[in-house]
Write a protein that holds these residues in place. Structure first.
Motif, PDB file in Angstrom:
ATOM      1  N   ARG A 144       0.857  -0.863  -0.074  1.00 12.59           N
ATOM      2  CA  ARG A 144      -0.009  -0.266  -0.119  1.00 12.59           C
ATOM      3  C   ARG A 144       0.740   1.650  -0.097  1.00 12.59           C
ATOM      4  N   ILE A 145       0.573   2.037  -0.980  1.00 15.16           N
ATOM      5  CA  ILE A 145       1.361   3.332  -1.015  1.00 15.16           C
ATOM      6  C   ILE A 145       0.801   4.615   0.140  1.00 15.16           C
ATOM      7  N   ARG A 146       2.308   4.769   0.746  1.00 23.25           N
ATOM      8  CA  ARG A 146       1.276   6.238   1.602  1.00 23.25           C
ATOM      9  C   ARG A 146       1.183   7.406   0.488  1.00 23.25           C
ATOM     10  N   ARG A 147      -0.189   7.832   0.219  1.00 24.95           N
ATOM     11  CA  ARG A 147      -0.576   8.882  -0.416  1.00 24.95           C
ATOM     12  C   ARG A 147      -1.616   9.736   0.021  1.00 24.95           C
ATOM     13  N   ARG A 148      -1.054  11.152   0.427  1.00 25.12           N
ATOM     14  CA  ARG A 148      -1.848  12.484   1.509  1.00 25.12           C
ATOM     15  C   ARG A 148      -2.726  13.629   0.161  1.00 25.12           C
ATOM     16  N   SER A 149      -2.936  12.725  -1.307  1.00 19.94           N
ATOM     17  CA  SER A 149      -3.148  13.210  -1.706  1.00 19.94           C
ATOM     18  C   SER A 149      -5.009  13.308  -0.847  1.00 19.94           C
ATOM     19  N   LEU A 150      -5.386  14.817  -1.299  1.00 19.56           N
ATOM     20  CA  LEU A 150      -6.338  14.641  -0.536  1.00 19.56           C
ATOM     21  C   LEU A 150      -7.261  16.456  -1.638  1.00 19.56           C
ATOM     22  N   VAL A 151      -8.134  15.824  -2.242  1.00 20.48           N
ATOM     23  CA  VAL A 151      -9.937  15.667  -3.015  1.00 20.48           C
ATOM     24  C   VAL A 151     -10.581  17.473  -2.723  1.00 20.48           C
ATOM     25  N   GLY A 152     -11.280  17.987  -2.710  1.00 19.57           N
ATOM     26  CA  GLY A 152     -11.604  19.795  -2.690  1.00 19.57           C
ATOM     27  C   GLY A 152     -12.125  19.514  -0.903  1.00 19.57           C
ATOM     28  N   ASP A 153     -13.076  18.406  -1.378  1.00 16.59           N
ATOM     29  CA  ASP A 153     -13.912  18.227   0.354  1.00 16.59           C
ATOM     30  C   ASP A 153     -12.785  17.409   1.154  1.00 16.59           C
ATOM     31  N   GLY A 154     -11.905  16.996   0.651  1.00 23.11           N
ATOM     32  CA  GLY A 154     -11.064  16.697   2.124  1.00 23.11           C
ATOM     33  C   GLY A 154     -10.880  15.246   2.550  1.00 23.11           C
ATOM     34  N   SER A 155     -11.315  14.896   1.840  1.00 27.05           N
ATOM     35  CA  SER A 155     -11.474  13.439   1.371  1.00 27.05           C
ATOM     36  C   SER A 155     -10.346  12.818   1.122  1.00 27.05           C
ATOM     37  N   VAL A 156     -10.088  12.160   0.602  1.00 25.95           N
ATOM     38  CA  VAL A 156      -9.052  10.795  -0.379  1.00 25.95           C
ATOM     39  C   VAL A 156      -9.826  10.711  -1.425  1.00 25.95           C
ATOM     40  N   ASP A 157      -9.242  10.979  -2.466  1.00 24.42           N
ATOM     41  CA  ASP A 157      -9.574  10.470  -4.088  1.00 24.42           C
ATOM     42  C   ASP A 157      -9.934   8.934  -3.939  1.00 24.42           C
ATOM     43  N   ASN A 158     -11.281   8.402  -3.541  1.00 21.39           N
ATOM     44  CA  ASN A 158     -10.926   7.015  -4.623  1.00 21.39           C
ATOM     45  C   ASN A 158     -10.348   6.753  -5.700  1.00 21.39           C
ATOM     46  N   ALA A 159     -10.144   6.848  -6.375  1.00 18.79           N
ATOM     47  CA  ALA A 159      -9.874   6.385  -7.513  1.00 18.79           C
ATOM     48  C   ALA A 159      -8.186   6.325  -7.566  1.00 18.79           C
ATOM     49  N   GLU A 160      -7.388   6.771  -6.544  1.00 19.63           N
ATOM     50  CA  GLU A 160      -6.516   6.629  -6.228  1.00 19.63           C
ATOM     51  C   GLU A 160      -5.926   5.967  -5.352  1.00 19.63           C
ATOM     52  N   ALA A 161      -6.308   6.096  -3.915  1.00 24.34           N
ATOM     53  CA  ALA A 161      -6.656   4.930  -3.180  1.00 24.34           C
ATOM     54  C   ALA A 161      -7.116   3.586  -3.695  1.00 24.34           C
ATOM     55  N   ALA A 162      -7.781   3.600  -4.858  1.00 22.58           N
ATOM     56  CA  ALA A 162      -7.512   1.932  -5.332  1.00 22.58           C
ATOM     57  C   ALA A 162      -6.634   1.758  -6.054  1.00 22.58           C
ATOM     58  N   THR A 163      -5.202   2.694  -7.023  1.00 20.81           N
ATOM     59  CA  THR A 163      -4.531   2.205  -7.022  1.00 20.81           C
ATOM     60  C   THR A 163      -3.206   2.416  -6.288  1.00 20.81           C
ATOM     61  N   PRO A 281     -11.221  -3.626  -4.681  1.00 14.08           N
ATOM     62  CA  PRO A 281     -11.639  -2.767  -3.833  1.00 14.08           C
ATOM     63  C   PRO A 281     -12.107  -2.791  -2.656  1.00 14.08           C
ATOM     64  N   GLN A 282     -12.268  -3.918  -1.813  1.00 12.71           N
ATOM     65  CA  GLN A 282     -12.887  -3.607  -0.886  1.00 12.71           C
ATOM     66  C   GLN A 282     -11.438  -2.586   0.627  1.00 12.71           C
ATOM     67  N   VAL A 283     -10.914  -3.795  -0.260  1.00 15.23           N
ATOM     68  CA  VAL A 283      -9.420  -3.225   0.858  1.00 15.23           C
ATOM     69  C   VAL A 283      -8.490  -1.892   0.446  1.00 15.23           C
ATOM     70  N   ALA A 284      -8.483  -1.557  -0.870  1.00 13.75           N
ATOM     71  CA  ALA A 284      -8.729   0.003  -1.138  1.00 13.75           C
ATOM     72  C   ALA A 284      -9.221   0.929  -0.590  1.00 13.75           C
ATOM     73  N   GLN A 285     -10.782   0.510  -0.735  1.00 12.89           N
ATOM     74  CA  GLN A 285     -11.641   0.778  -0.382  1.00 12.89           C
ATOM     75  C   GLN A 285     -11.826   1.083   1.892  1.00 12.89           C
ATOM     76  N   LEU A 286     -11.013   0.366   1.540  1.00 12.71           N
ATOM     77  CA  LEU A 286     -10.894   0.559   3.339  1.00 12.71           C
ATOM     78  C   LEU A 286      -9.454   1.475   4.026  1.00 12.71           C
ATOM     79  N   ALA A 287      -8.633   1.421   3.289  1.00 14.60           N
ATOM     80  CA  ALA A 287      -7.221   1.940   2.658  1.00 14.60           C
ATOM     81  C   ALA A 287      -7.788   3.740   2.712  1.00 14.60           C
ATOM     82  N   ALA A 288      -8.683   3.878   2.131  1.00 18.40           N
ATOM     83  CA  ALA A 288      -8.826   5.604   1.851  1.00 18.40           C
ATOM     84  C   ALA A 288      -9.562   5.816   2.434  1.00 18.40           C
ATOM     85  N   LEU A 289     -10.568   4.692   3.469  1.00 20.96           N
ATOM     86  CA  LEU A 289     -10.987   5.026   4.683  1.00 20.96           C
ATOM     87  C   LEU A 289      -9.502   5.604   6.074  1.00 20.96           C
TER      88      LEU A 289
END
Length: 297
Positions: A144-163, A281-289
């Protein structure tokens, strides 16, 4: 995913080439096989990128002996508990197998060595330490790549979390050697083993022919003929980069078997696999959260 499988007649050097023998060799030695090299190179890469990537590494080691799957990392386990299952997404998995978590190359090499000691071997007229089973050593990597990119509303981009989450399996297969009872002198249980070995290799050959022969393109692929072909379903025509290592004897008395090996490998060259990057996708969603929670803190 990736697969390396060694094929050839008995005594042609498959186990030596794959490095799944019982002899521990020094690092970077000329006698070090493919499997130890893969383990060392994988952990060297992970160590270099430890600051960027969270990773988990584990391994499992099985043998197929007389069409029975055995766990080489748990030799005392009750027989018949391991079953082959197909998930809803078509991925083949083993139920009841033990996966050993490893934090270093030394841990995984110890698993390889312990499992190799438990593997079934026997003496024949052509090989003093002949492998009497097909073995599959599987290296499982999750990152799991450590990423801190945020979208405008402060949440993590799901597409980025998936990759950011990826998983891969490396299957390192040491097939038992094809043999003729007339030359090996196999009798009794050794003869029964050789029949089972040749039956598995025949089933593998039928799958390779169905996938690689243009005249049979689109026909039924007999993956279910043996447990070996069932386990290698992803490696043959599926989601994997696959390399076949054709081992040949240098003796002129083995010319016929060597020619058969080369024909076998030539058919395998025609197989077209479709490897893709594995995202859960399930793990990616968990990583995004998880990343979102850290950002809100």
């Amino acid at each position: 995913n990736a697969t390396i499988l060694a094929y050839g007649q008995t005594g042609s050097g498959k186990t030596h080439s794959m490095g799944t023998g019982q002899v521990w060799v020094a690092e970077a030695s000329e006698n070090e096989g493919i499997t130890p090299k893969v383990i060392r190179n994988s952990f060297d890469f992970l160590e270099k990128h430890r600051d960027e990537v969270d990773f988990q590494a584990s391994c499992c080691y099985i043998e197929i002996y007389n069409e029975e799957i055995r766990d080489l990392l748990q030799p005392g386990a009750q027989k018949g508990q391991i079953a082959v299952r197909e998930r809803s997404d078509g991925v083949i998995q083993l139920v009841g197998i033990h996966a050993e978590a490893c934090n270093s190359a030394a841990d995984m090499l110890r698993c390889l060595n312990d499992g190799s000691v438990n593997r079934t071997t026997g003496a024949t007229l052509m090989n003093e330490q002949s492998s009497r089973s097909h073995s599959i050593f599987t290296l499982i990597l999750e990152q799991r790549i450590r990423r801190r990119s945020l979208v405008g509303d402060g949440s993590v981009d799901n597409a980025e979390a998936a990759t950011s989450y990826r998983t891969a399996k490396f299957h390192l297969v040491d097939l038992a050697g094809s043999e003729r009872a007339k030359r090996t002198g196999a009798v009794g249980s050794r003869f029964k083993e050789s029949v089972s070995i040749n039956a598995g290799l025949l089933a593998l050959g039928n799958v390779i022919s169905a996938l690689g022969d243009p005249a049979k393109r689109g026909s039924h692929v007999p993956y279910r003929e043996s447990k070996l072909t069932r386990l290698l379903q992803d490696s043959l025509g599926g989601n994997s980069r696959t390399l076949m290592l054709a081992c040949a004897s240098c003796a002129d008395s083995d010319f016929e078997e060597t020619l058969t090996t080369l024909k076998y490998a030539n058919r395998a060259r025609n197989i077209k696999n479709t490897p893709v990057v594995n995202h859960d996708p399930q793990v990616a969603q968990l990583a995004a959260l998880q990343d979102e929670n850290e950002a809100l803190r």
